[in-house]
Design an enzyme around this catalytic site. Structure first.
Site, PDB file in Angstrom:
ATOM      1  N   GLU A  83      -7.014   4.991   7.387  1.00  0.00           N
ATOM      2  CA  GLU A  83      -6.754   6.404   7.086  1.00  0.00           C
ATOM      3  C   GLU A  83      -7.934   7.025   6.336  1.00  0.00           C
ATOM      4  O   GLU A  83      -8.243   8.203   6.527  1.00  0.00           O
ATOM      5  CB  GLU A  83      -5.444   6.527   6.284  1.00  0.00           C
ATOM      6  CG  GLU A  83      -4.245   6.248   7.186  1.00  0.00           C
ATOM      7  CD  GLU A  83      -3.053   5.616   6.485  1.00  0.00           C
ATOM      8  OE1 GLU A  83      -2.971   5.676   5.247  1.00  0.00           O
ATOM      9  OE2 GLU A  83      -2.205   5.046   7.199  1.00  0.00           O
ATOM     10  N   SER A 118       2.886  -2.154  10.355  1.00  0.00           N
ATOM     11  CA  SER A 118       4.323  -2.248  10.622  1.00  0.00           C
ATOM     12  C   SER A 118       4.913  -3.626  10.307  1.00  0.00           C
ATOM     13  O   SER A 118       5.772  -4.120  11.038  1.00  0.00           O
ATOM     14  CB  SER A 118       4.630  -1.841  12.075  1.00  0.00           C
ATOM     15  OG  SER A 118       4.262  -0.495  12.292  1.00  0.00           O
ATOM     16  N   LYS A 178       0.166   4.250  -0.438  1.00  0.00           N
ATOM     17  CA  LYS A 178      -0.481   5.456   0.085  1.00  0.00           C
ATOM     18  C   LYS A 178      -0.153   6.654  -0.828  1.00  0.00           C
ATOM     19  O   LYS A 178      -0.032   6.476  -2.038  1.00  0.00           O
ATOM     20  CB  LYS A 178      -0.077   5.693   1.540  1.00  0.00           C
ATOM     21  CG  LYS A 178      -0.286   4.432   2.392  1.00  0.00           C
ATOM     22  CD  LYS A 178      -0.125   4.644   3.853  1.00  0.00           C
ATOM     23  CE  LYS A 178      -0.358   3.318   4.576  1.00  0.00           C
ATOM     24  NZ  LYS A 178      -0.265   3.431   6.027  1.00  0.00           N
ATOM     25  N   ASN A 216       0.873  -1.171   0.000  1.00  0.00           N
ATOM     26  CA  ASN A 216       0.000   0.000   0.000  1.00  0.00           C
ATOM     27  C   ASN A 216       0.910   1.220   0.000  1.00  0.00           C
ATOM     28  O   ASN A 216       1.458   1.586   1.035  1.00  0.00           O
ATOM     29  CB  ASN A 216      -0.898  -0.035   1.248  1.00  0.00           C
ATOM     30  CG  ASN A 216      -1.796   1.189   1.342  1.00  0.00           C
ATOM     31  OD1 ASN A 216      -1.878   1.985   0.406  1.00  0.00           O
ATOM     32  ND2 ASN A 216      -2.474   1.346   2.474  1.00  0.00           N
ATOM     33  N   GLU A 274      -5.977  -4.753  10.238  1.00  0.00           N
ATOM     34  CA  GLU A 274      -4.919  -3.772  10.486  1.00  0.00           C
ATOM     35  C   GLU A 274      -5.229  -3.004  11.769  1.00  0.00           C
ATOM     36  O   GLU A 274      -5.957  -1.992  11.731  1.00  0.00           O
ATOM     37  CB  GLU A 274      -4.834  -2.778   9.326  1.00  0.00           C
ATOM     38  CG  GLU A 274      -4.535  -3.420   7.984  1.00  0.00           C
ATOM     39  CD  GLU A 274      -3.921  -2.415   7.015  1.00  0.00           C
ATOM     40  OE1 GLU A 274      -2.835  -2.701   6.520  1.00  0.00           O
ATOM     41  OE2 GLU A 274      -4.512  -1.358   6.790  1.00  0.00           O
ATOM     42  N   GLY A 324       2.017   2.244  10.759  1.00  0.00           N
ATOM     43  CA  GLY A 324       2.986   3.330  10.625  1.00  0.00           C
ATOM     44  C   GLY A 324       3.644   3.725  11.931  1.00  0.00           C
ATOM     45  O   GLY A 324       4.313   4.755  12.004  1.00  0.00           O
ATOM     46  N   HIS A 343      -9.619   1.462   4.385  1.00  0.00           N
ATOM     47  CA  HIS A 343      -8.372   1.647   5.132  1.00  0.00           C
ATOM     48  C   HIS A 343      -8.628   2.619   6.294  1.00  0.00           C
ATOM     49  O   HIS A 343      -9.396   3.574   6.162  1.00  0.00           O
ATOM     50  CB  HIS A 343      -7.275   2.184   4.205  1.00  0.00           C
ATOM     51  CG  HIS A 343      -5.928   2.125   4.857  1.00  0.00           C
ATOM     52  ND1 HIS A 343      -5.525   3.075   5.765  1.00  0.00           N
ATOM     53  CD2 HIS A 343      -4.944   1.208   4.790  1.00  0.00           C
ATOM     54  CE1 HIS A 343      -4.317   2.743   6.211  1.00  0.00           C
ATOM     55  NE2 HIS A 343      -3.940   1.608   5.637  1.00  0.00           N
TER      56      HIS A 343
END
Ligand code: PGA
Length: 256
Positions: free
Chosen positions: A104, A220, A19, A17, A174, A180, A102
């Protein structure tokens, strides 16, 4: 023995991904490097790239086994939605996969479970395979409510699907506290949640479906921890952010 048989049925997936990262030349260089590398035959490699580079990356990986995913799609086909990209648009350039839900997107673009249900429907309607992301924030994990939290995400976004449609999904667990941050879920935490997700699917549908669905871990994932995570019986691969931006790291993860 039974578990092992199902485990062998599920192909491994290493999904990157990217991003909102990389300029065009860098994106194509990464795609080219991966496409020219020797990749294991038993792993599906999928690159989640910025929409602007979808066709460029498709061309770069043409002739390899690498597939390409969009990172989002709109819930309507067409219309006055400035700046958005829809499932039929993605299908028209032969994109096969789309990441939906996701954390985010949920956090910064206010995408809730009901909206994500519409996006999943739209993607499936246009024959795109969703990589559906779920996972809890830290405060929910600390209260011990993470299983219920993820269950609600699946119930409200996915459990309206029929068996055949559900079978087109890949699920990515996730935990938000691991994305991250450099903090990875322990292999046991990942395995426990993946097993819980499988049993939610069994309860809603049946065990044939739940044992066939690929469930990826994300948060991560790095070369150093990929193998032990992917060794867990219910972890079928990874959705990898930061470490998918460097060809060497991502290749190590693919090979794990
Ligand atoms: P990360 O991101 O690997 O950088 O933690 C994973 C993701 O957000 O999909």
């Amino acid at each position: 023995m039974r578990k092992r048989k199902f485990r062998l049925m599920r192909r491994r997936i290493a999904a990157g991904n990217w991003k909102m990262n990389k300029k065009k030349a860098e994106a194509l260089e990464l795609a080219n490097t991966l496409a020219q590398s020797s990749l294991p035959g038993d792993v599906d490699v999928i690159l989640g790239v910025p929409s602007l580079y979808l066709e460029g990356v498709q061309n770069a990986v043409h002739g390899s086994t690498i597939q390409v995913a969009a990172q989002n799609c709109h819930q309507e086909d067409f219309g006055a939605y400035t700046g958005e990209i829809s499932a039929p648009m993605l299908a028209s350039i032969n994109v096969a996969w789309v990441i939906i839900g996701h954390s985010e997107r949920r956090q910064y673009f206010a995408e809730d479970n009901a909206l994500l249900a519409k996006k999943v429907d739209k993607a499936l309607e246009h024959n795109l395979r969703p990589i559906f992301c779920c996972g809890e924030p830290l405060n929910i994990r600390e209260k011990g409510n993470h299983v219920d939290f993820v269950k609600t995400q699946l119930q409200e976004s996915l459990f309206h699907l029929d068996v055949k449609s559900f079978g087109r999904l890949v699920i990515a667990y996730e935990p938000i506290w691991a994305i991250g941050t450099g903090v990875t879920a322990s292999p046991e935490q990942a395995q426990d949640m993946h097993r819980e997700i499988r049993s939610m699917i069994t309860n809603q549908y049946d065990s044939t479906l739940s044992e066939a669905i690929q469930i990826l871990y994300g948060g991560s994932v790095k070369p150093a921890n990929a193998r032990i995570l992917f060794d867990q019986p219910d972890v079928d691969g990874g959705l990898v952010g930061g470490a998918s931006l460097k060809s060497g790291d991502f290749l190590d993860i693919i090979n794990a």
